[in-house]
Enzyme design. Structure first.
Site, PDB file in Angstrom:
ATOM      1  N   ASN A  10      -9.462   7.370  -3.252  1.00  0.00           N
ATOM      2  CA  ASN A  10      -8.066   7.067  -3.564  1.00  0.00           C
ATOM      3  C   ASN A  10      -7.534   8.056  -4.591  1.00  0.00           C
ATOM      4  O   ASN A  10      -8.232   8.986  -5.003  1.00  0.00           O
ATOM      5  CB  ASN A  10      -7.913   5.614  -4.047  1.00  0.00           C
ATOM      6  N   ASP A  38     -10.552  -2.205   5.488  1.00  0.00           N
ATOM      7  CA  ASP A  38     -10.546  -1.957   4.053  1.00  0.00           C
ATOM      8  C   ASP A  38      -9.248  -1.281   3.616  1.00  0.00           C
ATOM      9  O   ASP A  38      -8.725  -1.565   2.536  1.00  0.00           O
ATOM     10  CB  ASP A  38     -11.754  -1.088   3.666  1.00  0.00           C
TER      11      ASP A  38
END
Length: 350
Positions: free
Chosen positions: A36, A225
């Site tokens: 991320n 996810d």
């Protein structure tokens, strides 16, 4: 050498066929597209690596004897905890071992270690248990028999049989329980279920599938996810990471050409964690004879982190409808059960 993914390899240790000590090992360096914006590796990336290792060892074992050729398909992932974040530049070490076989299924234990390549320091980041079933290459709707494994102790087989019966019962109960769908709501209020719920629509292509036309379990888990992460980020508006996955149940195969809808909704919040239910529905748009069906379901738990990587308080969820309040209480029960189990494990032994 058998290639798993970019920069990854598989080494099998042990001798003979049908032995539970065959252990595939894979290594992969974590890159920016695996993480991320804060540099933490996506939980879905790790889950995909876990599934790849499990699929290889299961398929290899199921083809270890003469007979009809098959491929191992993922049926369930037991609860798995993300013990510590993995970061860009670290090396993921994935190892897998077959621990039990029933007549038609294989249990695989997978461990993930992260390595700091500058210091050589390693730490355990994830442990998971996966269940696979062998599907015939001639007819992927046909489940074949699994070659037995050799156990070093009789207790291993008995313990494995208990785990098999428990997961089989829970998987069937979950299949019938997850019949509802996530509906959009106009102008939702902050901190409500509707405010953060999210959906992703994905057309299944060849790169998502095995050579036999159905989706890799790891691909599905990665998409699940991603959706759960969007829900968590929308709810708390901070950096978030996957803390655990309760159990991922694969109810039916997803074939090439299907349109899948992955939907996520907040079900429960504690002071520092968020539980998100993720549902996967498949729509075989090129087959008018088959209707939309539930393909997979799971509960993901996320935590909110500060810029320094410290846990932050989570905005409390505001359930509005009776169904949302029921799901909140069910999530609270799961949270308290896991908390009690961890406290019991942490108590010093006399």
């Amino acid at each position: 050498m058998l290639v798993l993914r970019r920069g990854a390899c598989l080494t099998v240790l042990g001798k003979g066929r049908g032995e539970a000590r065959l252990r595939p090992r894979a290594k992969q360096i974590m890159r920016p597209d695996d993480a991320n914006i804060a540099g933490n590796v996506h939980g879905g990336t790790i889950l995909k690596m876990i599934e790849e290792a499990g699929a290889i060892i299961s398929t290899r074992h199921c083809n270890s004897q003469n007979g009809e050729r098959c491929v191992a398909a993922l049926a369930r992932v037991e609860r798995t905890d993300f013990l510590s974040p993995m970061c860009i530049g670290e090396v993921a070490h994935v190892s897998a071992e077959i621990t039990y076989t029933s007549k038609h299924s294989v249990e695989v234990q997978v461990n993930v270690m992260s390595e700091n390549i500058l210091t050589g320091t390693k730490k355990l980041t994830n442990k998971a248990t996966l269940w696979y079933v062998p599907l015939s290459l001639k007819n992927v709707d046909k489940v074949l028999e699994v070659p037995p494994v050799v156990y070093s102790r009789q207790e291993q087989e008995e313990e494995g049989r208990k785990r098999y019966e428990a997961q089989k019962l829970e998987r069937m109960e979950t299949k019938w329980r997850n019949g509802d769908i996530v509906q959009p709501v106009l102008n939702p209020e902050p901190n409500t279920v509707s405010y953060s719920q999210s959906s992703l629509i994905h057309l299944v292509g060849p790169s998502d599938c095995t050579l036999h036309g159905f989706v890799h379990g790891g691909v599905t888990m990665k998409l699940m996810d991603e959706v759960a992460g969007i829900v968590a980020a929308r709810h708390c508006k901070t950096n978030i990471v996957t803390a655990s996955v309760d159990a991922i149940n694969f109810h039916d195969k997803i074939r090439k050409g299907c349109v899948v809808t992955i939907s996520g909704r907040m079900t429960f919040t504690s002071n520092k964690s968020m539980e998100i239910e993720v549902l996967v529905d498949a729509d075989p748009v090129v087959d008018n004879a088959q209707k939309r069906y539930r393909a997979a379901s799971a509960f993901f738990t996320y935590v909110s982190l500060s810029q320094e990587g410290k846990p932050l308080p989570v905005p409390q969820l505001v359930p509005e409808t009776e169904d949302e309040k029921r799901r909140f209480e069910e999530g609270k029960g799961r949270y308290l059960q896991v908390k009690a189990k961890r406290q019991g494990q942490a108590e010093p032994q006399p």
